[in-house]
Design an enzyme around this catalytic site. Structure first.
Site, PDB file in Angstrom:
ATOM      1  N   LYS A  22      42.481  33.432  38.546  1.00  0.00           N
ATOM      2  CA  LYS A  22      42.750  34.485  39.544  1.00  0.00           C
ATOM      3  C   LYS A  22      42.880  33.859  40.930  1.00  0.00           C
ATOM      4  CE  LYS A  22      39.185  37.047  41.220  1.00  0.00           C
ATOM      5  NZ  LYS A  22      39.185  36.940  42.694  1.00  0.00           N
ATOM      6  N   ARG A 122      32.512  38.106  55.742  1.00  0.00           N
ATOM      7  CA  ARG A 122      33.782  37.473  55.405  1.00  0.00           C
ATOM      8  C   ARG A 122      34.828  37.563  56.531  1.00  0.00           C
ATOM      9  NH1 ARG A 122      35.141  38.386  49.142  1.00  0.00           N
ATOM     10  NH2 ARG A 122      35.832  36.252  49.303  1.00  0.00           N
ATOM     11  N   PRO A 123      34.529  36.974  57.674  1.00  0.00           N
ATOM     12  CA  PRO A 123      35.538  36.989  58.744  1.00  0.00           C
ATOM     13  C   PRO A 123      36.723  36.091  58.410  1.00  0.00           C
ATOM     14  CG  PRO A 123      33.660  35.643  59.378  1.00  0.00           C
ATOM     15  CD  PRO A 123      33.338  36.216  58.024  1.00  0.00           C
ATOM     16  N   ASP A 125      38.110  34.212  61.026  1.00  0.00           N
ATOM     17  CA  ASP A 125      38.249  33.470  62.287  1.00  0.00           C
ATOM     18  C   ASP A 125      38.817  32.064  62.083  1.00  0.00           C
ATOM     19  OD1 ASP A 125      35.741  33.126  60.954  1.00  0.00           O
ATOM     20  OD2 ASP A 125      35.001  32.012  62.681  1.00  0.00           O
ATOM     21  N   ARG A 397      38.470  43.306  38.024  1.00  0.00           N
ATOM     22  CA  ARG A 397      39.164  42.557  39.083  1.00  0.00           C
ATOM     23  C   ARG A 397      39.237  41.071  38.750  1.00  0.00           C
ATOM     24  NH1 ARG A 397      37.341  44.157  45.050  1.00  0.00           N
ATOM     25  NH2 ARG A 397      38.780  42.441  45.368  1.00  0.00           N
TER      26      ARG A 397
HETATM   27  C1  UD1 Z   1      37.421  32.189  47.888  1.00  0.00           C
HETATM   28  C2  UD1 Z   1      37.450  32.832  46.522  1.00  0.00           C
HETATM   29  C3  UD1 Z   1      36.114  33.472  46.201  1.00  0.00           C
HETATM   30  C4  UD1 Z   1      34.992  32.456  46.365  1.00  0.00           C
HETATM   31  C5  UD1 Z   1      35.074  31.766  47.721  1.00  0.00           C
HETATM   32  C6  UD1 Z   1      34.073  30.633  47.870  1.00  0.00           C
HETATM   33  C7  UD1 Z   1      39.773  33.461  46.332  1.00  0.00           C
HETATM   34  C8  UD1 Z   1      40.784  34.544  46.255  1.00  0.00           C
HETATM   35  N1  UD1 Z   1      38.503  33.835  46.498  1.00  0.00           N
HETATM   36  O1  UD1 Z   1      37.192  33.220  48.820  1.00  0.00           O
HETATM   37  O2  UD1 Z   1      36.158  33.959  44.870  1.00  0.00           O
HETATM   38  O3  UD1 Z   1      33.759  33.096  46.244  1.00  0.00           O
HETATM   39  O4  UD1 Z   1      36.382  31.220  47.928  1.00  0.00           O
HETATM   40  O5  UD1 Z   1      34.254  29.701  46.875  1.00  0.00           O
HETATM   41  O6  UD1 Z   1      40.085  32.305  46.187  1.00  0.00           O
HETATM   42  N2  UD1 Z   1      34.364  32.191  56.423  1.00  0.00           N
HETATM   43  C9  UD1 Z   1      34.285  32.360  57.782  1.00  0.00           C
HETATM   44  N3  UD1 Z   1      35.448  32.433  58.483  1.00  0.00           N
HETATM   45  C10 UD1 Z   1      36.669  32.328  57.884  1.00  0.00           C
HETATM   46  C11 UD1 Z   1      36.735  32.122  56.483  1.00  0.00           C
HETATM   47  C12 UD1 Z   1      35.562  32.062  55.768  1.00  0.00           C
HETATM   48  O7  UD1 Z   1      33.197  32.469  58.345  1.00  0.00           O
HETATM   49  O8  UD1 Z   1      37.688  32.401  58.573  1.00  0.00           O
HETATM   50  C13 UD1 Z   1      33.103  32.140  55.643  1.00  0.00           C
HETATM   51  C14 UD1 Z   1      33.004  33.312  54.659  1.00  0.00           C
HETATM   52  O9  UD1 Z   1      32.498  34.459  55.284  1.00  0.00           O
HETATM   53  C15 UD1 Z   1      32.075  32.745  53.619  1.00  0.00           C
HETATM   54  C16 UD1 Z   1      32.455  31.259  53.581  1.00  0.00           C
HETATM   55  O10 UD1 Z   1      33.128  31.000  54.809  1.00  0.00           O
HETATM   56  O11 UD1 Z   1      30.757  32.874  54.038  1.00  0.00           O
HETATM   57  C17 UD1 Z   1      33.360  30.886  52.417  1.00  0.00           C
HETATM   58  O12 UD1 Z   1      34.535  31.635  52.469  1.00  0.00           O
HETATM   59  P1  UD1 Z   1      35.928  31.122  51.893  1.00  0.00           P
HETATM   60  O13 UD1 Z   1      35.761  29.751  51.327  1.00  0.00           O
HETATM   61  O14 UD1 Z   1      36.964  31.342  52.916  1.00  0.00           O
HETATM   62  O15 UD1 Z   1      36.132  32.120  50.707  1.00  0.00           O
HETATM   63  P2  UD1 Z   1      37.420  32.965  50.367  1.00  0.00           P
HETATM   64  O16 UD1 Z   1      38.634  32.131  50.535  1.00  0.00           O
HETATM   65  O17 UD1 Z   1      37.352  34.279  51.011  1.00  0.00           O
END
Ligand code: UD1
Length: 417
Positions: A22, A122-123, A125, A397
């Site tokens: 997925k 989950r921002p 930023d 999902r």
């Molecule tokens: C992806 C996966 C999800 C998995 C996660 C971590 C997909 C579609 N989803 O989610 O299943 O649980 O990786 O392995 O691939 N964060 C920030 N700012 C940002 C982006 C992220 O603070 O701009 C934080 C998030 O809130 C979280 C952490 O970074 O606490 C990890 O997030 P991220 O690796 O971005 O996860 P996703 O890509 O959303």
């Protein structure tokens, strides 16, 4: 709302095949927007999140046709840049992955703040900082994010955290930017490597995907390609844990065993026998699992997406284990439900102390998000009596036909829609 009714305590036996990943498919579908011409993606899993993503591509003007079996053909001659009216964007966080391709292709986008599982703030930023560094002007307000640029120019982007989504979005944007972009402290998940492979097959120039420094040399245009997504390591890990909680013996087909190492290493530590083949693993759990601590970390650490299923497994283990969640701040919503089933778990901040018990009992429980739902299915498989899991649509999902696949392994699972 759909429900799963599970009668527990059957040892799982037989073989199960996992679908395409997925988390690989979602960015790859978004990346098809980068290309002139059509792309065909194989091993697309039949999941609600994927359906929502293809609906978003529709909103942007893409034509999507079935390419036989689990293949989808996507053609998007000229994507629209404004997806703010598209209701599907609020249904999954990964909707934000279309932002990077739109910025690259249309030099602008407007999109609603992304939705998704309620596992934390989950921002986005880090995505936005990266877009800005590449030359975009960003405006956030009234629930929407807008970005515009004249040109995108390659630069060095250091990610404060190796975000999977930010790495993907920036890799896609930089692929059509002028010059060289270097992403430092990039995520190294297998899904990043799969996406880079797809973009490179379309004519992109990405090196270093799978390491923490990714170098992307922008190209003028990308052309549609055929790609098969990697197998879903989290689906595979969940079935492996299902075998462990039921003292079962199963074969899991269509996996890349190397991608499963962070999970299989823990299963082995918990006393479960795991054998690896070329594209399958066998999981043999004769005895009750033994307690083994985990701390979720970016790859190749233990995946946060397996934390809830693993906590369910530890709730029937021999001994006490410590589960620490470092990635998301609100990812223990399965725990009150596990406690209803007789689990002995205490939480303190991002740490859960799980005292294994020999017996869980069937109850009425509620799936609050995708992986929390999977954890309840595992607990139900291990429990005495019948468990009713409401809001099973969350589980859909990320797990295609979980009820049917488990039934084929001998479990007693029924769906009520
Ligand atoms: C992806 C996966 C999800 C998995 C996660 C971590 C997909 C579609 N989803 O989610 O299943 O649980 O990786 O392995 O691939 N964060 C920030 N700012 C940002 C982006 C992220 O603070 O701009 C934080 C998030 O809130 C979280 C952490 O970074 O606490 C990890 O997030 P991220 O690796 O971005 O996860 P996703 O890509 O959303």
């Amino acid at each position: 709302m759909s429900k799963l009714i599970v009668s527990g305590m059957t040892n799982l036996e037989g073989s199960v095949s996992v679908g395409g990943s997925k988390n690989s498919t979602l960015p790859i579908l978004a990346a098809t927007l980068l290309a002139n011409g059509c792309s065909t993606i194989y091993d697309v899993p039949y999941l609600l999140d994927i359906k929502n993503m293809t609906d978003i591509l529709h909103c942007l003007g893409a034509e999507i046709t079935n390419a036989g079996g689990s293949g989808l053909s996507i053609c998007c001659k000229k994507p629209g840049w404004d997806v703010s009216d598209c209701e599907y964007t609020t249904k999954l966080r990964a909707s934000f992955l279309v932002a990077g391709p739109l910025l690259a292709r249309c030099k602008r986008f407007k999109i609603s703040m992304p939705g998704g599982c309620r596992i934390g703030l989950r921002p986005v930023d880090l995505h936005l900082k990266g877009f800005a560094a590449l030359g975009a002007k960003i405006t956030v307000g009234h629930g929407f994010i807008e970005a515009k640029c004249r040109n995108l120019t390659g630069t060095v982007i250091y990610l404060d955290f190796p975000s999977v989504g930010a790495t993907e979005n920036l890799m896609m944007t930089a692929s059509l930017a002028n010059g060289l972009t270097i992403i430092e402290n990039a995520a190294i998940e297998p899904e990043i490597v799969d996406l880079a492979g797809f973009i490179n097959s379309m004519g992109g120039k990405i090196v270093g995907a799978g390491t923490d420094t990714i170098k992307i040399t922008g190209v003028k245009e990308l052309t549609g390609q055929v790609h098969t997504v990697i197998p879903d390591r989290i689906e595979a890990g969940t079935y492996a844990a299902a075998a462990a909680v039921t003292k079962g013996k199963i074969q899991i087909d269509n996996v890349i065993p190397e991608h499963l190492t962070p999970i299989t290493a823990k299963l082995r530590e918990a006393g479960v026998e795991v054998t690896e083949g070329d594209s399958f693993i066998t999981v043999d759990a004769e005895n009750q699992p033994k307690a083994a601590d985990i701390k979720t970390l970016p790859y190749p650490g233990f995946p946060t997406d397996m934390q809830a299923p693993y906590t369910a497994m530890m709730s029937v283990a021999e001994g006490t284990s410590i589960v620490t969640e470092t990635i998301f701040e609100n990812r223990f919503m399965h725990i009150p439900e596990l406690i209803k089933m007789g689990a002995d778990i205490k939480t303190e901040g991002r740490t859960a102390v799980v005292k294994g018990t020999k017996k869980l009992t069937g109850s009425k429980v509620n799936a609050t998000d995708l992986r929390a739902g999977a954890a309840l299915v595992l607990a139900a498989l291990a429990a005495e009596g019948e468990t009713e899991i409401s809001h099973a649509e969350y589980i859909d999902r990320g797990y295609y036909n979980i009820d049917k696949k488990l039934s084929l392994l001998g479990a007693q699972v029924m769906r009520i829609d």
